[in-house]
Design a protein around this motif. Structure first.
Motif, PDB file in Angstrom:
ATOM      1  N   VAL A   1       0.833  -1.256  -0.258  1.00 43.69           N
ATOM      2  CA  VAL A   1       0.104  -0.416  -0.032  1.00 43.69           C
ATOM      3  C   VAL A   1       0.811   0.862  -0.018  1.00 43.69           C
ATOM      4  O   VAL A   1       0.789   2.304  -1.188  1.00 43.69           O
ATOM      5  N   ARG A   2       2.020   1.312   0.641  1.00 42.28           N
ATOM      6  CA  ARG A   2       2.470   2.344   1.259  1.00 42.28           C
ATOM      7  C   ARG A   2       3.519   2.738  -0.630  1.00 42.28           C
ATOM      8  O   ARG A   2       3.826   3.108  -0.638  1.00 42.28           O
ATOM      9  N   ILE A   3       4.211   1.506  -1.006  1.00 37.40           N
ATOM     10  CA  ILE A   3       4.439   1.293  -2.225  1.00 37.40           C
ATOM     11  C   ILE A   3       3.345   2.336  -3.885  1.00 37.40           C
ATOM     12  O   ILE A   3       3.861   3.283  -4.015  1.00 37.40           O
ATOM     13  N   ALA A   4       2.514   1.854  -3.731  1.00 44.87           N
ATOM     14  CA  ALA A   4       1.180   2.740  -4.139  1.00 44.87           C
ATOM     15  C   ALA A   4       1.160   3.660  -3.544  1.00 44.87           C
ATOM     16  O   ALA A   4       0.922   4.776  -4.978  1.00 44.87           O
ATOM     17  N   LEU A   5       1.075   4.089  -3.356  1.00 48.00           N
ATOM     18  CA  LEU A   5       0.816   5.661  -2.656  1.00 48.00           C
ATOM     19  C   LEU A   5       2.203   6.120  -3.313  1.00 48.00           C
ATOM     20  O   LEU A   5       1.562   7.228  -3.742  1.00 48.00           O
ATOM     21  N   ALA A   6       3.343   6.207  -2.844  1.00 53.14           N
ATOM     22  CA  ALA A   6       4.387   6.766  -3.437  1.00 53.14           C
ATOM     23  C   ALA A   6       4.657   6.797  -4.703  1.00 53.14           C
ATOM     24  O   ALA A   6       4.488   7.078  -5.544  1.00 53.14           O
ATOM     25  N   GLU A   7       4.102   5.410  -5.666  1.00 48.43           N
ATOM     26  CA  GLU A   7       3.345   6.045  -7.108  1.00 48.43           C
ATOM     27  C   GLU A   7       3.224   7.194  -7.033  1.00 48.43           C
ATOM     28  O   GLU A   7       3.296   7.525  -8.171  1.00 48.43           O
ATOM     29  N   LYS A   8       2.147   6.974  -6.538  1.00 52.68           N
ATOM     30  CA  LYS A   8       0.526   8.113  -6.901  1.00 52.68           C
ATOM     31  C   LYS A   8       0.816   9.123  -6.744  1.00 52.68           C
ATOM     32  O   LYS A   8       0.320  10.575  -6.783  1.00 52.68           O
ATOM     33  N   GLY A   9       1.826   9.895  -5.590  1.00 54.48           N
ATOM     34  CA  GLY A   9       2.597  10.868  -5.754  1.00 54.48           C
ATOM     35  C   GLY A   9       1.369  11.286  -3.829  1.00 54.48           C
ATOM     36  O   GLY A   9       1.526  12.859  -4.160  1.00 54.48           O
ATOM     37  N   VAL A  10       0.606  10.489  -3.443  1.00 55.52           N
ATOM     38  CA  VAL A  10      -0.665  10.694  -2.265  1.00 55.52           C
ATOM     39  C   VAL A  10       0.139  11.982  -1.240  1.00 55.52           C
ATOM     40  O   VAL A  10       0.986   9.675  -0.383  1.00 55.52           O
ATOM     41  N   SER A  11       0.128  12.334  -0.443  1.00 57.32           N
ATOM     42  CA  SER A  11       0.642  12.605   0.129  1.00 57.32           C
ATOM     43  C   SER A  11      -0.181  11.581   1.506  1.00 57.32           C
ATOM     44  O   SER A  11      -1.509  12.104   1.428  1.00 57.32           O
ATOM     45  N   TYR A  12      -0.112  11.459   2.272  1.00 57.29           N
ATOM     46  CA  TYR A  12      -0.557  10.859   3.814  1.00 57.29           C
ATOM     47  C   TYR A  12      -0.157  10.665   5.433  1.00 57.29           C
ATOM     48  O   TYR A  12       1.192  11.162   5.180  1.00 57.29           O
ATOM     49  N   GLU A  13      -0.779   9.924   5.745  1.00 50.71           N
ATOM     50  CA  GLU A  13      -0.783  10.411   7.571  1.00 50.71           C
ATOM     51  C   GLU A  13      -0.284   9.095   7.671  1.00 50.71           C
ATOM     52  O   GLU A  13      -1.546   8.122   7.239  1.00 50.71           O
ATOM     53  N   TYR A  14       1.084   8.474   8.585  1.00 53.42           N
ATOM     54  CA  TYR A  14       1.186   7.313   8.860  1.00 53.42           C
ATOM     55  C   TYR A  14       1.766   6.794  10.381  1.00 53.42           C
ATOM     56  O   TYR A  14       2.027   7.658  11.018  1.00 53.42           O
ATOM     57  N   ARG A  15       0.057   6.102  10.289  1.00 49.48           N
ATOM     58  CA  ARG A  15      -0.119   5.801  11.837  1.00 49.48           C
ATOM     59  C   ARG A  15       0.266   4.620  12.265  1.00 49.48           C
ATOM     60  O   ARG A  15      -0.227   3.283  11.568  1.00 49.48           O
TER      61      ARG A  15
END
Length: 224
Positions: free
Chosen positions: A21-35
């Motif tokens: 999931v983190r890789i997919a978010l990075a590929e898409k350039g999506v900013s997110y809060e990691y908990r």
């Protein structure tokens, strides 16, 4: 431009499912809060967002939870369409990608878990063989392509590459030499790590994962 929205990921650092999931978010350039979740003392938010399984990862997008890593990655690909696609554009390609990720989850993850956390010799040996047979089948699907997505990194690549962080642990407790038996697959893994910042920035050190497995084995009474 990537939409600026509230995106929260409930996860655990060593989870290969969370890594995809983190890789997919990075590929898409999506900013997110990691908990980071404590899996022995799960947060109230995790239990509220995933009341059925109470497992990570959970993506919370504008207050709405999405559970199960393969579903989350597909959601990410569809929600943030304006950036690089993770799925093939054709229907058959999408179906084939889904098939291989399902195969990875049912065969590689399942048998790898037995190699790490089961003491029974006969069960261990059977899973050792099935684990390697599965990797060889996956290697055959890769063939001479740079990535499972062809020339571009895609859904199957993002779903399988987290297992590379666990490779040292699998080889240690499964008595395996994956590079010797599946050199093309390991070449692909190294290529992903070297060429994709989304991968190298997410995958933890293999020795850190091995130390985590060692702690788990002691907790389960498998090692002194």
């Amino acid at each position: 431009m990537v939409k600026q929205e509230e995106v929260i990921l409930l996860d655990f650092w060593a989870s290969m499912y969370g890594m995809r999931v983190r890789i997919a978010l990075a590929e898409k350039g999506v900013s997110y809060e990691y908990r980071e979740e404590n899996l022995r003392n799960k947060s109230q938010l995790l239990e509220e967002m995933n009341p059925i399984h109470k497992k990570i990862p959970v993506l919370i997008h504008n207050g709405k939870p999405i559970c199960e890593s393969s579903i989350i990655v597909e959601y990410i690909d569809e929600e943030w369409k304006d950036t690089v696609p993770l799925f093939p554009s054709d229907t058959y390609g999408k179906a084939r990608a889904r098939f291989w990720v399902d195969f990875i989850d049912k065969k590689v993850y399942h048998n790898g878990r037995i190699l790490l956390y089961t003491a029974k010799a006969e069960e261990h040996e059977a899973s050792r063989k099935e684990f390697m047979d599965s990797l060889k089948l996956i290697e055959g699907e890769l063939g001479d392509k740079p990535y499972f997505g062809g020339e571009s990194f895609g859904y199957v690549d993002a779903s399988l590459i987290p297992f590379y962080a666990w490779l040292h642990a699998y080889e240690t407790y499964g008595e395996l030499n994956v590079e010797q038996d599946c050199p093309i697959l390991i070449g692909w893994a190294k290529r992903c790590f070297q060429n994709k910042g989304s991968v190298s920035s997410v995958l933890p050190e293999s020795l850190k994962v091995l130390a985590f497995v060692q702690q788990m084995r002691k907790r389960l009474g498998l090692d002194a």
